[in-house]
Write a protein that holds these residues in place. Structure first.
Motif, mmCIF file in Angstrom:
data_model
loop_
_atom_site.group_PDB
_atom_site.id
_atom_site.type_symbol
_atom_site.label_atom_id
_atom_site.label_comp_id
_atom_site.label_asym_id
_atom_site.label_seq_id
_atom_site.Cartn_x
_atom_site.Cartn_y
_atom_site.Cartn_z
ATOM 1 N N MET A 60 -69.561 -32.425 -13.914
ATOM 2 C CA MET A 60 -70.329 -33.520 -13.335
ATOM 3 C C MET A 60 -69.602 -34.859 -13.539
ATOM 4 S SD MET A 60 -74.158 -32.326 -14.483
ATOM 5 C CE MET A 60 -75.007 -33.598 -13.556
ATOM 6 N N ILE A 61 -68.987 -35.034 -14.715
ATOM 7 C CA ILE A 61 -68.229 -36.267 -14.980
ATOM 8 C C ILE A 61 -67.043 -36.368 -14.021
ATOM 9 C CG2 ILE A 61 -66.801 -37.464 -16.686
ATOM 10 C CD1 ILE A 61 -68.596 -36.249 -18.869
ATOM 11 N N GLU A 62 -66.358 -35.251 -13.792
ATOM 12 C CA GLU A 62 -65.231 -35.245 -12.852
ATOM 13 C C GLU A 62 -65.688 -35.612 -11.445
ATOM 14 O OE1 GLU A 62 -61.892 -32.107 -14.362
ATOM 15 O OE2 GLU A 62 -63.766 -31.212 -13.657
ATOM 16 N N ARG A 63 -66.839 -35.097 -11.049
ATOM 17 C CA ARG A 63 -67.358 -35.393 -9.710
ATOM 18 C C ARG A 63 -67.754 -36.864 -9.585
ATOM 19 N NH1 ARG A 63 -70.398 -31.415 -9.469
ATOM 20 N NH2 ARG A 63 -72.447 -32.298 -9.982
ATOM 21 N N LEU A 64 -68.371 -37.391 -10.643
ATOM 22 C CA LEU A 64 -68.736 -38.813 -10.642
ATOM 23 C C LEU A 64 -67.497 -39.693 -10.525
ATOM 24 C CD1 LEU A 64 -71.459 -38.807 -13.462
ATOM 25 C CD2 LEU A 64 -71.858 -39.389 -11.058
ATOM 26 N N HIS A 65 -66.437 -39.303 -11.229
ATOM 27 C CA HIS A 65 -65.190 -40.068 -11.203
ATOM 28 C C HIS A 65 -64.559 -40.063 -9.805
ATOM 29 C CE1 HIS A 65 -61.344 -41.698 -12.453
ATOM 30 N NE2 HIS A 65 -60.724 -40.625 -11.989
ATOM 31 N N GLU A 66 -64.638 -38.928 -9.133
ATOM 32 C CA GLU A 66 -64.088 -38.827 -7.782
ATOM 33 C C GLU A 66 -64.878 -39.675 -6.789
ATOM 34 O OE1 GLU A 66 -64.162 -34.694 -6.915
ATOM 35 O OE2 GLU A 66 -62.541 -34.180 -8.319
ATOM 36 N N GLU A 67 -66.203 -39.742 -6.995
ATOM 37 C CA GLU A 67 -67.074 -40.472 -6.064
ATOM 38 C C GLU A 67 -67.031 -41.982 -6.283
ATOM 39 O OE1 GLU A 67 -70.851 -38.726 -6.789
ATOM 40 O OE2 GLU A 67 -70.405 -36.852 -5.725
ATOM 41 N N ASN A 68 -66.855 -42.409 -7.547
ATOM 42 C CA ASN A 68 -66.896 -43.837 -7.849
ATOM 43 C C ASN A 68 -65.943 -44.133 -9.006
ATOM 44 O OD1 ASN A 68 -67.550 -46.500 -8.513
ATOM 45 N ND2 ASN A 68 -69.743 -46.208 -8.152
ATOM 46 N N PRO A 69 -64.946 -44.990 -8.805
ATOM 47 C CA PRO A 69 -63.954 -45.276 -9.864
ATOM 48 C C PRO A 69 -64.526 -46.018 -11.068
ATOM 49 C CG PRO A 69 -63.636 -46.737 -7.979
ATOM 50 C CD PRO A 69 -64.632 -45.698 -7.557
ATOM 51 N N ILE A 70 -65.777 -46.488 -10.973
ATOM 52 C CA ILE A 70 -66.375 -47.158 -12.132
ATOM 53 C C ILE A 70 -66.586 -46.168 -13.266
ATOM 54 C CG2 ILE A 70 -68.828 -46.824 -11.543
ATOM 55 C CD1 ILE A 70 -69.326 -49.671 -12.552
ATOM 56 N N PHE A 71 -66.696 -44.880 -12.922
ATOM 57 C CA PHE A 71 -66.906 -43.834 -13.922
ATOM 58 C C PHE A 71 -65.566 -43.304 -14.431
ATOM 59 C CE2 PHE A 71 -70.780 -43.455 -11.236
ATOM 60 C CZ PHE A 71 -71.699 -43.819 -12.207
ATOM 61 N N GLN A 72 -65.402 -43.319 -15.741
ATOM 62 C CA GLN A 72 -64.216 -42.780 -16.394
ATOM 63 C C GLN A 72 -64.639 -41.581 -17.249
ATOM 64 O OE1 GLN A 72 -60.937 -45.197 -16.324
ATOM 65 N NE2 GLN A 72 -62.177 -45.156 -14.476
ATOM 66 N N GLY A 73 -63.699 -40.727 -17.573
ATOM 67 C CA GLY A 73 -64.037 -39.550 -18.352
ATOM 68 C C GLY A 73 -63.037 -39.293 -19.468
ATOM 69 N N LEU A 74 -63.557 -38.785 -20.584
ATOM 70 C CA LEU A 74 -62.713 -38.416 -21.717
ATOM 71 C C LEU A 74 -63.198 -37.055 -22.201
ATOM 72 C CD1 LEU A 74 -60.414 -39.883 -23.321
ATOM 73 C CD2 LEU A 74 -62.137 -40.382 -25.049
ATOM 74 N N LYS A 75 -62.308 -36.072 -22.179
ATOM 75 C CA LYS A 75 -62.689 -34.725 -22.587
ATOM 76 C C LYS A 75 -62.015 -34.372 -23.902
ATOM 77 C CE LYS A 75 -62.714 -29.903 -21.029
ATOM 78 N NZ LYS A 75 -62.215 -28.939 -20.011
ATOM 79 N N LEU A 76 -62.838 -34.104 -24.938
ATOM 80 C CA LEU A 76 -62.300 -33.662 -26.217
ATOM 81 C C LEU A 76 -62.000 -32.173 -26.151
ATOM 82 C CD1 LEU A 76 -64.520 -35.576 -28.804
ATOM 83 C CD2 LEU A 76 -62.542 -36.373 -27.495
ATOM 84 N N SER A 77 -61.022 -31.743 -26.940
ATOM 85 C CA SER A 77 -60.578 -30.347 -26.875
ATOM 86 C C SER A 77 -61.657 -29.369 -27.324
ATOM 87 C CB SER A 77 -59.320 -30.158 -27.725
ATOM 88 O OG SER A 77 -59.591 -30.486 -29.091
ATOM 89 N N ARG A 78 -62.568 -29.839 -28.194
ATOM 90 C CA ARG A 78 -63.691 -29.010 -28.631
ATOM 91 C C ARG A 78 -64.782 -29.915 -29.202
ATOM 92 N NH1 ARG A 78 -64.343 -27.870 -34.078
ATOM 93 N NH2 ARG A 78 -62.710 -28.629 -35.490
ATOM 94 N N ASN A 79 -65.898 -29.327 -29.532
ATOM 95 C CA ASN A 79 -67.001 -30.112 -30.089
ATOM 96 C C ASN A 79 -66.632 -30.644 -31.468
ATOM 97 O OD1 ASN A 79 -69.815 -29.749 -31.936
ATOM 98 N ND2 ASN A 79 -70.003 -30.913 -30.050
ATOM 99 N N ARG A 80 -66.697 -31.980 -31.623
ATOM 100 C CA ARG A 80 -66.346 -32.614 -32.890
ATOM 101 C C ARG A 80 -67.498 -33.401 -33.487
ATOM 102 N NH1 ARG A 80 -63.462 -31.240 -36.225
ATOM 103 N NH2 ARG A 80 -62.862 -33.323 -36.921
#
Length: 316
Positions: A60-80
């Motif tokens: 969903m974050i990736e889709r939001l980023h594609e639709e609107n550049p105001i949204f940025q995403g950061l994916k951690l390698s695992r739950n921390r």
């Protein structure tokens, strides 16, 4: 001197697919309104930090980023965990922003308070805390345990802002200084007040969660309290020392009493007092060993100096 006005919102996410559509919509509207009023820069962003979610949060974050550049995403390698995910977002955002506001994805924190955060930042504040003015939406049990959480931490020497969670504004300068704190066992609510600088408070009322379940049930609240106390204070160890001294004084008093009774000929076998004493001393010893072990465990983790988080992917 006029300060920069690029704002980043940092939003840690863990299994937030149910709330993310509405959260992204409301935050986008708020940011656009602030931009239209000239309060923040046009290059301000919303940074979602995916903390190893097991649902479709990252998609969903990736889709939001594609639709609107105001949204940025950061994916951690695992739950921390929330604190590490939040730190990862803050340390990433500070490279681009003049001020950063952290808030939860469920939007229980009133986003209209963001306007006041920004105003106080431009008035010269480096840190602005969001503090709950009331707990009208909480059950009695939730209110009792939550307020007890803050009182316990302060009692144990961990100085934190009462009724403040992680809804706050920090300037780039404050974040640069916070980066100097290298401990692995994070408790940001206790670390941020250590920074000093000019601070202020914004009062707000918390709303009901949009959807899903709370990520901080009683079990996690207790774990967070233990982490906060052991990360910021050695008061529990000092309490054990004082308790040990008190018991030693009591034992001297009991010895004197026993000798007096012996010479008066009033000796008797006291099985009850003997058993109670054994259990009391044994329990105290186990408690003392447990508290000391907790601190030793923290030291063990700190000496390893493992990374607090690993970034797998960044959407910019």
């Amino acid at each position: 001197m006029e300060r920069g006005n690029c704002l980043y919102l940092v939003v840690p996410c863990y299994n937030e697919q149910e709330v993310l559509p509405e959260t992204s919509k409301r935050l986008c509207e708020k940011m656009n309104n602030l931009m239209a009023q000239g309060k923040i820069a046009k290059n301000s962003k919303i940074l979602f930090v995916n903390d190893g979610s097991k649902d479709k949060t990252w998609e969903m974050i990736e889709r939001l980023h594609e639709e609107n550049p105001i949204f940025q995403g950061l994916k951690l390698s695992r739950n921390r965990g929330h604190q590490n995910a939040l730190l990862g977002g803050l340390m990433t955002a500070k490279n681009y922003a003049d001020m950063v506001i952290s808030l939860d994805a469920d939007l229980q924190d009133d986003i209209d308070a963001i306007d006041q955060f920004v105003e106080k930042y431009h008035a010269g504040c480096e840190i602005v805390y969001g503090v709950r003015s009331a707990r009208k939406t909480d059950t009695f049990f939730k209110k009792f345990t939550a307020e007890g959480f803050y009182k316990l931490l302060n009692l144990m020497g961990a100085e934190i802002v009462f009724n403040h969670a992680d809804y706050r504004l920090m300037s780039r300068r404050a974040l640069d200084e916070m980066e100097q704190y290298k401990e692995v066992n994070l408790f940001l609510r206790g670390i941020v007040p250590m920074l000093g600088f000019q601070t202020d408070v914004v009062l707000y009322e918390r709303h009901e969660r949009l959807a899903g379940e709370s990520k901080y049930p009683l079990k996690k609240m207790l774990a967070l309290a233990i982490d906060g106390i052991t990360s910021l204070s050695i008061k529990p160890i000092r309490m054990i020392v004082l308790l040990g001294m008190l018991i030693f004084v009591c034992s001297i008093a009991m010895l004197a009493y026993s000798l007096v009774q012996h010479f008066l000929g009033n000796t008797s076998i006291g099985w009850t007092s003997l058993i109670v004493s054994i259990w009391a001393i044994g329990g105290l010893q186990l408690l003392a060993i447990g508290v000391i072990g907790e601190y030793i465990g923290k030291i063990y983790l700190e000496t390893k100096a493992r990374p607090k988080y690993i970034i797998e992917k960044e959407l910019r």
